[in-house]
Design a protein around this motif. Structure first.
Motif, short mmCIF file in Angstrom:
data_model
loop_
_atom_site.label_atom_id
_atom_site.label_comp_id
_atom_site.label_asym_id
_atom_site.label_seq_id
_atom_site.Cartn_x
_atom_site.Cartn_y
_atom_site.Cartn_z
N TYR A 124 0.32 -4.31 8.03
CA TYR A 124 0.16 -5.15 6.84
C TYR A 124 1.18 -4.69 5.80
CZ TYR A 124 -2.18 -7.39 2.85
OH TYR A 124 -2.48 -8.15 1.73
N TYR A 147 1.73 -5.50 2.79
CA TYR A 147 1.33 -5.35 1.38
C TYR A 147 0.22 -4.32 1.24
CZ TYR A 147 3.73 -9.83 1.34
OH TYR A 147 4.65 -10.83 1.50
N GLY A 173 5.67 -11.11 -3.89
CA GLY A 173 4.44 -11.65 -3.34
C GLY A 173 3.31 -10.65 -3.28
N TYR A 174 3.58 -9.39 -3.67
CA TYR A 174 2.55 -8.35 -3.56
C TYR A 174 1.30 -8.68 -4.38
CZ TYR A 174 0.36 -3.73 -3.90
OH TYR A 174 -0.53 -2.68 -3.87
N ALA A 190 -0.67 -11.40 -2.91
CA ALA A 190 -1.41 -10.91 -1.75
C ALA A 190 -2.72 -10.27 -2.20
CB ALA A 190 -0.57 -9.92 -0.96
N THR A 202 -6.42 -11.57 -1.28
CA THR A 202 -7.39 -10.69 -0.63
C THR A 202 -8.73 -10.78 -1.31
OG1 THR A 202 -5.58 -9.20 -0.07
CG2 THR A 202 -7.82 -8.33 0.12
N GLU A 238 4.43 -16.12 4.36
CA GLU A 238 4.34 -14.68 4.61
C GLU A 238 3.12 -14.07 3.94
OE1 GLU A 238 7.94 -12.72 4.60
OE2 GLU A 238 6.86 -11.21 5.76
N VAL A 239 2.98 -14.34 2.64
CA VAL A 239 1.89 -13.75 1.88
C VAL A 239 0.53 -14.19 2.43
CG1 VAL A 239 0.78 -13.69 -0.36
CG2 VAL A 239 3.24 -13.54 -0.22
N GLN A 290 0.08 -12.95 6.36
CA GLN A 290 -0.09 -11.49 6.42
C GLN A 290 -1.47 -11.10 5.91
OE1 GLN A 290 1.86 -8.35 6.54
NE2 GLN A 290 3.76 -9.12 7.40
N THR A 291 -1.83 -11.63 4.74
CA THR A 291 -3.09 -11.23 4.12
C THR A 291 -4.28 -11.65 4.97
OG1 THR A 291 -2.04 -11.51 1.97
CG2 THR A 291 -4.44 -11.38 2.00
N HIS A 333 -4.58 -9.76 8.24
CA HIS A 333 -4.99 -8.38 7.98
C HIS A 333 -6.49 -8.30 7.72
CE1 HIS A 333 -5.68 -5.15 4.86
NE2 HIS A 333 -5.47 -4.48 5.97
#
Lengths: 129, 789
Positions: free
Chosen positions: B479, B481, B491-492, B495, B499, B539-540, B543-544, B547
């Protein structure tokens, strides 16, 4: 008698297998890998202890095609997963609630009364413990 | 307990028929009496029942001739005895067999047809059929090779039907008609010389410039191998000692019998619907040096070898659905102490498992069959299997990639049934080789598959420490981030927001609104619509979500389902689809199994389409994993889903058309009924509309299917051409491990899906596989064309 006929009809058309004698530690991923050898899997539903909500040694495997389930009955039934001989049986189809063990302690009935020590299934049977 | 004498009097006809069937099917199996006395007894029973049950007996005998070829000579003897007692019955049986043969040929049941031809030829030995009429039939078979404009595979089959009967009846036919037989054999020789063999390399399990001297015929085209065996048989004056011939014991009875002449048999003509068996190549692993203590294995040119292999293949074909019976039947093959049966069995099973394009039966059957055999012969079979495994490992460098796949699947699954016990140190030689070489690659893939059937630490524990370089990665998700140290990544913060939102059971709308704040690195300002391709958004989000759902397959599937709308929107464009796949890979590159199930789900829920998956597989991001097994499992699974989809819609269309036809019939049959007319007219409309819509759906699906194959072929050509040009200009050898893998993967596409690809031949020839192409690549296409030519 009517329901028995219905039950048999459901079994004859079923694409779902009950899988028993799993280790409590066997994962959905392992089951997917093994049962995927007879065809594309639609869904795996892990059997859970009703109280603890953890794996309690059985699951359902549903295929898209009955022929693939038949091949699982022919070639995966009676072979090993996690070093244990597993057993498969035709199932009439998953219904909500059937993923839980029906033993008094929350696991499967067979783990209530058995006398042997089985490291993969919580040790001794519940009544012995 | 009731009335025994009443029971005796009133046996139901169906009971008697069942009894007859059972008696006939079981004759020849283990018994306290000798086979001869059992046959004699059965012949007597059947003769007595002929007046009342003749047609049933005829039918059963025809069926066992077709379906129990491993007991051929038992049943020909039985028919011989019946013919000796009842000439008319013999004649009717022969007629029924000819009818059955014609039927089989008409419906493309060529394997059964061979058994019938062989049965007929053995009836010559039993004095049921006159030898000259059998020779005449074979003359018509061989005559097929003179037909013009027919596929070579058609001629091959008729030639095979002739040659493969000779171990049984060559001696008798040659004694009665040597001139005619000599002519047939020389016609055979000239046919085999002139037939083309371009496609043979595509079907070989091992690609080698020179065959291993011990296995001279391995890799031979099956007809050439059989021809050399027949030539040797002829040289030995047709002396054949392996086949069990029960009729020899009844010679005095049988030679008194009157024989029948086969009616002239014209092979059914070739039609567009004719589908002949695929060409085959002989697979051999063992020879006489491999079992020094036991009985000697018949040589590769001996006809005994051919007969044993044919019979063992027949046993598998008869019993593949019941692995325990199959194992028992294989092990009770007669001649156990004269031949090294375990070696033959293992060789025949691997021959089927490695057969190209596909094994006759599902791969997992062979794994469990071998396990059953090990259970039944625990003192001997596991050793033979270990020996075989070792031999296959030694020859990995030249093994066809598809066959290596099957070897990997078999070996890992087999080990998982035996606590992964193996002498890994024996294979330490692979540790010093480049990881891309076949041997270390094989071990890596096996360990990865073993891990899938168990868990990571188990695999670390079962191999010596030196093998850690080949051990699979711990299948954890990555992951980007996850760490505070990554907070500078674009994008952190989004993310983090996502979450929290997802953990708080946010809806799709809420997700959309959070994602709105993500800038698009591709352009200065976002569209008003906000739905153009935005890789950062993808992506954000992906990925999130992945994860958060990493815990199990079920968690990930739920996540895909819950946020399906977001996925569909983000992946609307082709670039979007490709990027979703890229991100999935980035997150799960250590867990190929997870990638595979996610891709499968995304295709089924139409988040991505098949072409996107194909493009992703050939993309530069995946170049590092391009030769890994899991990539090709994903691609072939994708193609299969596409094929199944087309078949499904086609079936729906056919069913709806059938419904309409039935409706028309119903309406036409009561045309006096006005009411019915009107109501069916109302029903017709929707049905006809449905058919039109389904027709469009079928066409669109077929076009998508064709496009998928074209994309795949195109990308292969680009990739291979790049490599070939680079090698040429750099003066390096073309034949790197990567190249071997890639070109064989291209072959695999052709072979695995040959029926569908045949539809595209014109497009492929004119658009992709043109004369300008490098000859290395063109050769693959030409071999494929030669397959059913």
């Amino acid at each position: 008698q009517g329901t028995r006929y219905d039950q048999e009809r459901l079994l004859r058309k079923s694409c779902t297998l009950y899988v028993g004698n799993l280790s409590f530690y066997t994962t959905e991923e392992q089951i997917h890998e093994l049962f995927g050898k007879s065809g594309d899997i639609k869904k795996v539903i892990m059997g859970l202890d009703k109280v603890k909500k953890t794996a309690c040694g059985f699951c359902f495997v549903e295929y898209y095609a009955r022929a693939d389930a038949e091949n699982a009955m022919r070639y995966i039934n009676g072979t090993r997963l996690d070093d244990r001989i597993i057993r498969t049986d035709w199932d009439a189809g998953f219904k909500e609630g059937r993923q839980y063990g029906r033993g008094r302690s929350g696991g499967q009935v067979r783990d209530e009364y058995r006398q042997d020590y089985d490291a993969g299934r919580g040790g001794y049977g519940k009544t012995v413990q | 307990a009731g009335q025994p004498h009443k029971r005796r009097r009133t046996s139901e006809p169906s009971e008697i028929e069942e009894r007859l069937e059972s008696l006939i099917c079981r004759v020849g199996e283990k018994s306290n009496s000798s086979l001869e006395s059992n046959l004699e007894g059965l012949a007597g029973v059947l003769e007595a029942d002929l007046p009342n049950y003749k047609s049933k007996i005829l039918r059963i005998l025809c069926t066992v001739a077709r379906l129990l070829p491993e007991k051929l000579t038992v049943y020909t003897t039985l028919v011989g005895l019946l013919n000796a007692r009842n000439y008319n019955f013999g004649g009717e049986f022969v007629e029924a067999m000819i009818r059955q043969l014609k039927e089989c040929l008409k419906v493309n049941m060529y394997n059964e047809a061979v058994h019938l031809v062989r049965f007929l030829s053995d009836l010559v030995n039993c004095h049921v059929i006159a030898a000259p009429s059998m020779v005449a039939m074979f003359e018509n078979f061989v005559g097929v090779t003179q037909e013009e404009d027919v596929p070579q595979v058609r001629c091959d089959w008729y030639m095979f039907a002739f040659l493969s009967s000779l171990p049984w009846v060559g001696k008798e036919l040659y004694e009665k008609k040597d001139a005619e037989m000599d002519r047939l054999l020389s016609q055979t020789e000239s046919y085999l010389k002139r037939r083309q063999k371009i496609h043979v390399p595509m079907l070989q399990v091992w690609t080698a410039d020179k065959p291993h001297p011990q296995e001279e015929v391995s890799g031979f085209y099956y007809l050439d191998c059989l021809w050399s065996q027949i030539q040797k048989l002829k040289k030995d004056r047709w002396q054949e000692r392996h086949i069990l011939r029960p009729y020899l014991a009844f010679d005095s009875i049988l030679c008194e019998a009157l024989q029948h002449n086969l009616p002239p048999f014209t092979p059914p003509p070739h039609t567009e619907d004719s589908v002949y068996p695929m060409p085959r190549v002989i697979f051999r692993m063992f020879d006489y040096t491999d079992d020094p203590e036991g009985p000697v294995m018949p040589g590769s040119h001996s006809v005994e070898r051919f007969v044993i292999e044919e019979n063992l293949h027949c046993i598998i074909k008869s019993h593949w659905k019941e692995r325990k019976t199959c194992a028992a039947q294989l092990l009770s093959y007669p001649g156990n102490n004269k031949i090294p049966l375990n070696y033959h069995i293992v060789e025949v099973i691997f021959a089927e498992l490695f057969q190209l394009p596909s094994p006759p039966h599902i791969e997992v059957m062979y794994t469990t069959l071998l396990i059953e055999l090990c259970k039944l012969q625990p003192g001997s079979l596991p050793q033979v299997l270990a020996q075989a495994t070792e031999m296959l490992y030694m020859r990995l460098d030249t093994m066809n990639t598809t066959c290596v796949d099957r070897f990997i699947n078999w070996f890992s699954h087999h080990l998982s049934n035996f606590q992964f016990r193996w002498s890994w140190e024996d294979w330490s030689d692979c540790l010093t080789q480049d990881l891309e070489k076949p041997k270390p690659k094989f071990v890596r893939e096996v360990l990865e598959k073993c891990m899938r059937l168990s868990y990571h630490q188990r695999i670390i524990d079962i191999v010596p420490a030196s093998f850690s370089v080949l051990s699979p990665a711990n299948p954890m998700c990555i992951y980007k981030y996850g760490d505070e140290s990554n907070r500078s990544l674009p994008g952190y913060t989004v993310a983090l927001c996502l979450t929290i939102a997802i953990k708080n059971k946010a809806s799709n709308e809420e997700i959309f609104s959070i994602l709105k704040d993500v800038p698009n690195p591709n352009q200065d300002d976002d569209d008003d619509e906000g739905f153009t391709f935005n890789p950062l958004k993808i992506e954000v989000f992906v990925q999130t979500l992945l994860h958060l759902a990493a815990k199990s397959f079920s968690h990930s599937f739920s996540a895909l389902a819950k946020f399906h709308e977001v996925f569909k929107t983000l992946a609307e464009s082709d670039e979007g689809k490709l990027h979703v796949l890229r991100v999935v890979y980035e997150v799960w590159k250590n867990h190929p199994q997870m990638i595979a199930v996610l891709v499968d789900k995304m295709i089924r829920t139409q988040i991505v389409d098949c072409a996107a998956v194909a493009n992703w597989i050939f993309s530069s991001e995946l170049a590092h994993d391009f030769t890994r097994f899991y990539i090709w499992e994903i691609l072939h699974s994708t193609i299969r889903k596409m094929n199944k989809h087309v078949l499904k819609i086609h079936k729906e269309l056919e069913e709806t058309k059938a419904r309409l036809a039935r409706q028309h019939k119903r309406r036409d049959s009561d045309d006096d009924d006005d009411d019915d007319d009107r109501s069916s007219d109302r029903e017709d409309g929707p049905l006809e509309e449905q058919i039109e819509r389904l027709q469009e759906k079928v066409e669109s699906a077929q076009s998508e299917q064709k496009n998928l194959f074209l994309v795949i072929f195109q990308r292969f050509i680009m990739l291979l051409t790049e490599h070939l040009v680079r090698c040429e200009t750099g003066g390096i050898d073309v034949f790197t491990p990567w190249y071997k893998s890639c070109i064989e993967r291209l072959q695999q596409i052709f072979l695995q899906h040959h029926q569908i690809i045949q539809q595209y031949m014109v497009t492929l020839e004119n658009l992709l596989f043109t004369a300008e192409l490098d000859h290395h690549i063109l050769a693959v296409f030409q071999q494929f064309c030669a397959l059913q030519a």
